[in-house]
Design an enzyme around this catalytic site. Sequence first.
Site, short mmCIF file in Angstrom:
data_model
loop_
_atom_site.label_atom_id
_atom_site.label_comp_id
_atom_site.label_asym_id
_atom_site.label_seq_id
_atom_site.Cartn_x
_atom_site.Cartn_y
_atom_site.Cartn_z
N ARG A 22 83.13 -2.79 22.36
CA ARG A 22 82.42 -1.88 23.27
C ARG A 22 83.23 -1.58 24.53
NH1 ARG A 22 76.53 -1.70 21.99
NH2 ARG A 22 76.78 -1.45 19.76
N ARG A 26 78.82 2.34 28.23
CA ARG A 26 78.04 2.64 29.43
C ARG A 26 78.55 2.03 30.73
NH1 ARG A 26 72.18 1.29 27.35
NH2 ARG A 26 73.45 -0.10 26.09
N ARG A 35 77.79 11.21 28.08
CA ARG A 35 76.49 10.85 27.50
C ARG A 35 75.40 11.76 28.06
NH1 ARG A 35 72.86 9.39 24.64
NH2 ARG A 35 71.92 7.34 24.37
N ASP A 72 79.46 4.48 15.25
CA ASP A 72 78.48 3.40 15.19
C ASP A 72 78.38 2.90 13.76
OD1 ASP A 72 76.36 2.12 17.11
OD2 ASP A 72 75.39 2.28 15.16
N TYR A 148 69.09 -3.12 9.36
CA TYR A 148 68.60 -1.91 10.03
C TYR A 148 67.91 -0.97 9.04
CZ TYR A 148 71.02 -3.37 14.23
OH TYR A 148 71.42 -4.07 15.34
O1 1CP Z 1 83.26 -1.07 20.47
C1 1CP Z 1 83.40 0.15 20.71
O2 1CP Z 1 83.70 0.60 21.82
C2 1CP Z 1 83.29 1.11 19.53
C3 1CP Z 1 82.05 1.73 19.26
C4 1CP Z 1 80.86 0.95 18.72
C5 1CP Z 1 80.79 -0.10 17.79
C6 1CP Z 1 81.94 -0.88 17.19
C7 1CP Z 1 79.53 1.29 19.04
C8 1CP Z 1 79.14 2.35 20.00
N1 1CP Z 1 78.68 0.53 18.27
C9 1CP Z 1 79.41 -0.34 17.52
C10 1CP Z 1 78.93 -1.33 16.54
C11 1CP Z 1 77.49 -1.63 16.44
N2 1CP Z 1 76.42 -0.77 16.55
C12 1CP Z 1 76.99 -2.89 16.09
C13 1CP Z 1 77.85 -4.10 15.75
C14 1CP Z 1 78.37 -4.80 16.96
C15 1CP Z 1 77.33 -5.49 17.80
O3 1CP Z 1 76.78 -6.52 17.35
O4 1CP Z 1 77.08 -5.00 18.91
C16 1CP Z 1 75.59 -2.81 16.05
C17 1CP Z 1 74.61 -3.92 15.73
C18 1CP Z 1 75.23 -1.45 16.34
C19 1CP Z 1 73.87 -0.86 16.37
C20 1CP Z 1 73.57 -0.31 17.69
N3 1CP Z 1 74.12 0.85 18.19
C21 1CP Z 1 72.78 -0.88 18.69
C22 1CP Z 1 72.00 -2.20 18.60
C23 1CP Z 1 70.58 -1.90 18.31
C24 1CP Z 1 69.67 -3.10 18.15
O5 1CP Z 1 68.58 -3.04 18.75
O6 1CP Z 1 69.98 -4.06 17.39
C25 1CP Z 1 72.83 -0.01 19.81
C26 1CP Z 1 72.11 -0.15 21.12
C27 1CP Z 1 73.71 1.05 19.48
C28 1CP Z 1 74.11 2.19 20.37
C29 1CP Z 1 75.54 2.22 20.77
N4 1CP Z 1 76.61 2.16 19.88
C30 1CP Z 1 77.79 2.30 20.58
C31 1CP Z 1 77.46 2.46 21.98
C32 1CP Z 1 78.46 2.68 23.08
C33 1CP Z 1 76.06 2.41 22.08
C34 1CP Z 1 75.23 2.57 23.35
C35 1CP Z 1 74.77 3.97 23.36
C36 1CP Z 1 74.31 4.50 24.68
O7 1CP Z 1 73.14 4.28 25.01
O8 1CP Z 1 75.09 5.18 25.35
#
Ligand code: 1CP
Length: 343
Positions: A22, A26, A35, A72, A148
């Site tokens: 990440r 944000r 965003r 994602d 999911y």
């Molecule tokens: O790491 C990076 O910068 C690359 C981009 C990336 C990656 C590798 C994003 C962008 N998401 C992910 C992987 C991801 N997505 C995982 C595996 C890693 C981890 O455990 O965090 C998972 C579980 C998700 C699913 C997901 N996407 C969630 C979790 C939801 C939950 O309640 O379990 C969330 C909040 C997101 C949104 C997301 N994905 C990425 C970003 C930057 C964001 C935030 C979006 C925002 O609000 O701007």
Amino acid sequence: MKPFLAPFSGIVADYPPCWFMRQAGRYLPEYRKIRESAGDFLVMCYTPDLATEITLQPIRRFGMDAAIIFSDILVVPHGLGQPLEFIKGYGPKLEPLVDEDELNLLNVERMVAFLHPVYQAIRQTRAALASHIALIGFAGAPWTLLCYMLDGNGKQDFVRSRTAIYEHPKLVERTIALLTHAIIEHLCQQIEAGADAVQIFDSWASHVPATHREMLVYQPTRTIVQALKARYPHVPVICFPRAIGAHDVQHFDNYVQPDGLSVDYTTDMAALYSSISPSVVLQGNLDPLALMASKEVICAQARALVQLMKGRPFVMNLGHGVLPQTPPEHMQALIETIRSGSA
Ligand code: 1CP
């Protein structure tokens, strides 16, 4: 050779290469600006110019050794045909998969066509990145994606998915099989588009009961790793089986045999130093909360970890993603500490 790839050839430099889960997101004002104007998270994922720009943002600011493509893990179920939205302040929401009839409607060829913008973003990012910086592609592991897909969101500790292991074993088995196939395709497409390495995120591996780890975590991941290694022997595959514990990380290493193991912040790196084969690159595992503390804390934590991993192929990273409240200067301080050589 790109510094990020050196440890995967057994080369140990004066200080380890670094990137951070990440690292785009944000905590960066320039991300929040995009965003805001894009409005929808998925629009950012599926607009190659935006995904490219967001991927490059942290590299421009901090110069990490690797970029990870902005996307994602949930684009895979979405591409397969499962409705998905990202709701502001709530997170991802999928229409939960209820039975095998619905599963039968999902389609891997459709996914590859649907995810064309992701592969296009990888092409554009690779072309824009300096040649010494690696580009990482990624996917969720089958079990984490199933969580999911069956639960629909991440809010209820995945009780539906964990219950389905016992109540709908056929649905679980067939979903894992379909996902294994889809993930191989998705990762191959990313490598063809220019990804220098790939990472498989199994964020909820720790939720799988011990009796089913083999079937739901190790075996499908091993199938993916073997398929990728057969086609692309020189592209490192890194696995992140989050929070399964040092003993199971060791079993994972023996059985799955990835090129790299990304370690979460709850796992003791000292215990892994000698129990994981030296040819496997360890990656991790600073606590993302330590990155929010003072710069002194960050430097001390980073120095201690670099010191501990000295002499071993290692990639510096966090043990989970950068938190949105992290001050960007702290990321700067962390990278300077890693590279200061004073560790
Ligand atoms: O790491 C990076 O910068 C690359 C981009 C990336 C990656 C590798 C994003 C962008 N998401 C992910 C992987 C991801 N997505 C995982 C595996 C890693 C981890 O455990 O965090 C998972 C579980 C998700 C699913 C997901 N996407 C969630 C979790 C939801 C939950 O309640 O379990 C969330 C909040 C997101 C949104 C997301 N994905 C990425 C970003 C930057 C964001 C935030 C979006 C925002 O609000 O701007």
